[in-house]
Design a protein around this motif. Structure first.
Motif, PDB file in Angstrom:
ATOM      1  N   VAL A  38     -29.624  -3.163 -33.436  1.00 33.73           N
ATOM      2  CA  VAL A  38     -31.202  -3.429 -33.459  1.00 33.73           C
ATOM      3  C   VAL A  38     -31.416  -4.012 -32.307  1.00 33.73           C
ATOM      4  CG1 VAL A  38     -32.742  -5.321 -34.682  1.00 33.73           C
ATOM      5  CG2 VAL A  38     -30.669  -4.445 -36.173  1.00 33.73           C
ATOM      6  N   ILE A  39     -32.482  -3.549 -31.578  1.00 31.32           N
ATOM      7  CA  ILE A  39     -32.978  -3.936 -30.389  1.00 31.32           C
ATOM      8  C   ILE A  39     -34.268  -4.394 -30.419  1.00 31.32           C
ATOM      9  CG2 ILE A  39     -33.502  -2.908 -27.866  1.00 31.32           C
ATOM     10  CD1 ILE A  39     -31.428  -0.784 -28.721  1.00 31.32           C
ATOM     11  N   ALA A  40     -34.367  -5.464 -29.925  1.00 30.84           N
ATOM     12  CA  ALA A  40     -35.926  -6.232 -29.573  1.00 30.84           C
ATOM     13  C   ALA A  40     -36.134  -6.893 -28.609  1.00 30.84           C
ATOM     14  CB  ALA A  40     -36.021  -7.065 -30.903  1.00 30.84           C
ATOM     15  N   THR A  41     -37.229  -7.317 -28.393  1.00 29.03           N
ATOM     16  CA  THR A  41     -37.921  -7.796 -26.989  1.00 29.03           C
ATOM     17  C   THR A  41     -38.671  -9.241 -27.397  1.00 29.03           C
ATOM     18  OG1 THR A  41     -38.238  -5.756 -26.036  1.00 29.03           O
ATOM     19  CG2 THR A  41     -39.261  -7.538 -24.741  1.00 29.03           C
ATOM     20  N   GLY A  42     -38.279 -10.221 -26.501  1.00 34.44           N
ATOM     21  CA  GLY A  42     -38.904 -11.549 -26.352  1.00 34.44           C
ATOM     22  C   GLY A  42     -39.657 -11.746 -25.173  1.00 34.44           C
ATOM     23  N   THR A  43     -40.852 -12.402 -25.221  1.00 37.69           N
ATOM     24  CA  THR A  43     -42.000 -12.482 -24.183  1.00 37.69           C
ATOM     25  C   THR A  43     -41.268 -13.548 -23.218  1.00 37.69           C
ATOM     26  OG1 THR A  43     -43.044 -13.842 -25.514  1.00 37.69           O
ATOM     27  CG2 THR A  43     -43.716 -11.475 -25.588  1.00 37.69           C
ATOM     28  N   SER A  44     -40.180 -14.500 -23.667  1.00 39.14           N
ATOM     29  CA  SER A  44     -39.909 -15.434 -22.646  1.00 39.14           C
ATOM     30  C   SER A  44     -38.415 -15.852 -23.022  1.00 39.14           C
ATOM     31  CB  SER A  44     -40.859 -16.626 -22.762  1.00 39.14           C
ATOM     32  OG  SER A  44     -40.519 -17.188 -23.971  1.00 39.14           O
ATOM     33  N   PHE A  90     -33.513  -8.836 -26.071  1.00 40.78           N
ATOM     34  CA  PHE A  90     -33.726  -8.933 -24.844  1.00 40.78           C
ATOM     35  C   PHE A  90     -34.972  -9.488 -24.213  1.00 40.78           C
ATOM     36  CE2 PHE A  90     -31.317  -5.003 -25.123  1.00 40.78           C
ATOM     37  CZ  PHE A  90     -30.663  -5.075 -24.134  1.00 40.78           C
ATOM     38  N   TYR A  91     -34.985 -10.142 -23.025  1.00 44.35           N
ATOM     39  CA  TYR A  91     -36.252 -10.470 -22.434  1.00 44.35           C
ATOM     40  C   TYR A  91     -36.717  -9.405 -21.617  1.00 44.35           C
ATOM     41  CZ  TYR A  91     -39.251 -12.830 -19.060  1.00 44.35           C
ATOM     42  OH  TYR A  91     -40.484 -13.185 -18.174  1.00 44.35           O
ATOM     43  N   ARG A  92     -38.036  -9.134 -21.520  1.00 47.79           N
ATOM     44  CA  ARG A  92     -38.729  -7.783 -21.228  1.00 47.79           C
ATOM     45  C   ARG A  92     -37.960  -7.171 -19.970  1.00 47.79           C
ATOM     46  NH1 ARG A  92     -43.471  -9.190 -21.266  1.00 47.79           N
ATOM     47  NH2 ARG A  92     -44.201  -8.553 -23.545  1.00 47.79           N
ATOM     48  N   ASP A  93     -37.779  -7.818 -18.997  1.00 48.04           N
ATOM     49  CA  ASP A  93     -37.012  -7.298 -17.677  1.00 48.04           C
ATOM     50  C   ASP A  93     -35.550  -6.797 -18.069  1.00 48.04           C
ATOM     51  OD1 ASP A  93     -39.456  -7.835 -16.328  1.00 48.04           O
ATOM     52  OD2 ASP A  93     -38.721  -9.611 -15.499  1.00 48.04           O
ATOM     53  N   ALA A  94     -34.929  -7.344 -18.695  1.00 48.62           N
ATOM     54  CA  ALA A  94     -33.543  -7.047 -18.872  1.00 48.62           C
ATOM     55  C   ALA A  94     -33.382  -5.633 -19.792  1.00 48.62           C
ATOM     56  CB  ALA A  94     -32.842  -8.147 -19.763  1.00 48.62           C
ATOM     57  N   ARG A  95     -34.323  -5.832 -20.642  1.00 49.28           N
ATOM     58  CA  ARG A  95     -34.516  -4.490 -21.516  1.00 49.28           C
ATOM     59  C   ARG A  95     -34.713  -3.386 -20.847  1.00 49.28           C
ATOM     60  NH1 ARG A  95     -37.178  -3.862 -27.409  1.00 49.28           N
ATOM     61  NH2 ARG A  95     -36.609  -1.624 -27.916  1.00 49.28           N
ATOM     62  N   GLU A  96     -35.748  -3.340 -19.842  1.00 49.03           N
ATOM     63  CA  GLU A  96     -36.206  -2.354 -18.669  1.00 49.03           C
ATOM     64  C   GLU A  96     -35.042  -2.098 -18.053  1.00 49.03           C
ATOM     65  OE1 GLU A  96     -39.861  -3.331 -16.926  1.00 49.03           O
ATOM     66  OE2 GLU A  96     -40.712  -3.560 -18.922  1.00 49.03           O
ATOM     67  N   TYR A  98     -31.574  -2.578 -18.557  1.00 47.00           N
ATOM     68  CA  TYR A  98     -30.429  -1.835 -19.224  1.00 47.00           C
ATOM     69  C   TYR A  98     -30.778  -0.700 -20.024  1.00 47.00           C
ATOM     70  CZ  TYR A  98     -27.993  -5.986 -17.634  1.00 47.00           C
ATOM     71  OH  TYR A  98     -27.433  -6.894 -16.756  1.00 47.00           O
ATOM     72  N   GLN A  99     -31.992  -0.357 -20.456  1.00 46.59           N
ATOM     73  CA  GLN A  99     -32.396   0.705 -21.047  1.00 46.59           C
ATOM     74  C   GLN A  99     -31.467   1.162 -22.151  1.00 46.59           C
ATOM     75  OE1 GLN A  99     -33.917   3.624 -18.591  1.00 46.59           O
ATOM     76  NE2 GLN A  99     -34.951   2.518 -17.434  1.00 46.59           N
ATOM     77  N   LEU A 100     -30.949   0.352 -23.120  1.00 41.96           N
ATOM     78  CA  LEU A 100     -30.056   0.624 -24.306  1.00 41.96           C
ATOM     79  C   LEU A 100     -30.319   1.957 -25.052  1.00 41.96           C
ATOM     80  CD1 LEU A 100     -28.622  -2.464 -25.945  1.00 41.96           C
ATOM     81  CD2 LEU A 100     -27.556  -1.199 -24.379  1.00 41.96           C
ATOM     82  N   GLU A 101     -31.763   2.008 -25.205  1.00 44.69           N
ATOM     83  CA  GLU A 101     -32.300   3.004 -25.934  1.00 44.69           C
ATOM     84  C   GLU A 101     -31.949   4.347 -25.173  1.00 44.69           C
ATOM     85  OE1 GLU A 101     -33.892   0.355 -25.088  1.00 44.69           O
ATOM     86  OE2 GLU A 101     -35.571   0.071 -26.726  1.00 44.69           O
ATOM     87  N   ARG A 102     -31.844   4.574 -23.911  1.00 52.49           N
ATOM     88  CA  ARG A 102     -31.567   5.784 -23.179  1.00 52.49           C
ATOM     89  C   ARG A 102     -30.228   6.124 -23.349  1.00 52.49           C
ATOM     90  NH1 ARG A 102     -30.372   7.096 -18.046  1.00 52.49           N
ATOM     91  NH2 ARG A 102     -30.551   4.822 -17.236  1.00 52.49           N
ATOM     92  N   LEU A 103     -29.553   4.924 -23.006  1.00 57.91           N
ATOM     93  CA  LEU A 103     -28.086   4.792 -23.013  1.00 57.91           C
ATOM     94  C   LEU A 103     -27.377   5.651 -24.583  1.00 57.91           C
ATOM     95  CD1 LEU A 103     -26.903   1.706 -21.339  1.00 57.91           C
ATOM     96  CD2 LEU A 103     -26.644   4.139 -20.179  1.00 57.91           C
ATOM     97  N   TRP A 104     -28.096   5.276 -25.494  1.00 54.71           N
ATOM     98  CA  TRP A 104     -27.744   5.756 -26.859  1.00 54.71           C
ATOM     99  C   TRP A 104     -28.780   6.388 -27.366  1.00 54.71           C
ATOM    100  CZ3 TRP A 104     -23.160   4.368 -28.577  1.00 54.71           C
ATOM    101  CH2 TRP A 104     -22.208   3.101 -27.968  1.00 54.71           C
ATOM    102  N   ALA A 105     -29.199   7.445 -26.658  1.00 55.42           N
ATOM    103  CA  ALA A 105     -30.441   8.376 -27.042  1.00 55.42           C
ATOM    104  C   ALA A 105     -30.034   9.374 -28.269  1.00 55.42           C
ATOM    105  CB  ALA A 105     -30.811   9.244 -25.803  1.00 55.42           C
ATOM    106  N   ASP A 106     -28.584   9.605 -28.206  1.00 55.87           N
ATOM    107  CA  ASP A 106     -27.885  10.354 -29.210  1.00 55.87           C
ATOM    108  C   ASP A 106     -27.891   9.538 -30.497  1.00 55.87           C
ATOM    109  OD1 ASP A 106     -27.712  12.323 -27.423  1.00 55.87           O
ATOM    110  OD2 ASP A 106     -25.697  11.873 -26.986  1.00 55.87           O
ATOM    111  N   GLY A 107     -28.217   8.371 -30.656  1.00 50.73           N
ATOM    112  CA  GLY A 107     -28.235   7.796 -31.929  1.00 50.73           C
ATOM    113  C   GLY A 107     -29.483   8.204 -32.592  1.00 50.73           C
ATOM    114  N   GLU A 108     -29.329   7.636 -34.113  1.00 47.76           N
ATOM    115  CA  GLU A 108     -30.327   8.037 -34.962  1.00 47.76           C
ATOM    116  C   GLU A 108     -31.280   6.936 -35.060  1.00 47.76           C
ATOM    117  OE1 GLU A 108     -31.145   8.100 -39.811  1.00 47.76           O
ATOM    118  OE2 GLU A 108     -28.946   8.226 -38.923  1.00 47.76           O
ATOM    119  N   GLN A 109     -32.738   7.274 -34.521  1.00 48.68           N
ATOM    120  CA  GLN A 109     -33.654   6.278 -34.759  1.00 48.68           C
ATOM    121  C   GLN A 109     -34.137   6.213 -36.268  1.00 48.68           C
ATOM    122  OE1 GLN A 109     -35.265   5.166 -31.751  1.00 48.68           O
ATOM    123  NE2 GLN A 109     -36.281   3.837 -32.981  1.00 48.68           N
ATOM    124  N   VAL A 110     -33.896   4.800 -36.421  1.00 47.87           N
ATOM    125  CA  VAL A 110     -34.124   4.590 -38.026  1.00 47.87           C
ATOM    126  C   VAL A 110     -35.624   4.035 -38.043  1.00 47.87           C
ATOM    127  CG1 VAL A 110     -33.598   3.015 -39.852  1.00 47.87           C
ATOM    128  CG2 VAL A 110     -31.947   3.944 -38.426  1.00 47.87           C
TER     129      VAL A 110
END
Length: 118
Positions: A38-44, A90-96, A98-110
């Motif tokens: 589960v990946i989510a972003t916080g604004t601060s 993630f904080y927004r900058d960290a999510r951008e 590390y790009q976990l979604e790209r690293l795990w692109a073969d995963g199934e989007q739920v």
């Protein structure tokens, strides 16, 4: 609590606390680490910590404790490991960065749209 119940609860907690861009990736066939990310972003950094704290608190109230946690000190990327589900807040900058979604692109989007508040 089943994996699906836990997954739905985590998404609903994050959504209610105003997490941004919540995504769930099914990774069962890719790794033995977990079944879902589960990946989510916080604004601060304050919100990142509040989101992770709330997930940990509410699941704890339901008798589900994380196997481990990381990142509370920096609050730019907090990980909660629930064995079958790993929560990344993630904080927004960290999510951008590390790009976990790209690293795990073969995963199934739920599809989590049914769990989100309109």
């Amino acid at each position: 609590m089943t994996t699906q119940e836990k997954l739905e609860k985590i998404v609903k907690i994050l959504d209610k606390k105003k997490a941004e861009d919540i995504q769930v990736l099914g990774i069962t066939n890719l790794t033995i680490l977990a079944d879902y990310f589960v990946i989510a972003t916080g604004t601060s950094s304050t919100q990142v910590k509040a989101l992770a704290d709330e997930v940990e608190f509410q699941l704890g109230e339901a008798g589900v404790e994380p196997r481990g946690t990381e990142g509370f000190r920096s609050a730019s990327w907090i990980i909660l490991d629930y064995d079958d589900i790993i929560v990344h807040v993630f904080y927004r900058d960290a999510r951008e960065e590390y790009q976990l979604e790209r690293l795990w692109a073969d995963g199934e989007q739920v599809d989590i749209s049914a769990w989100l508040i309109d």
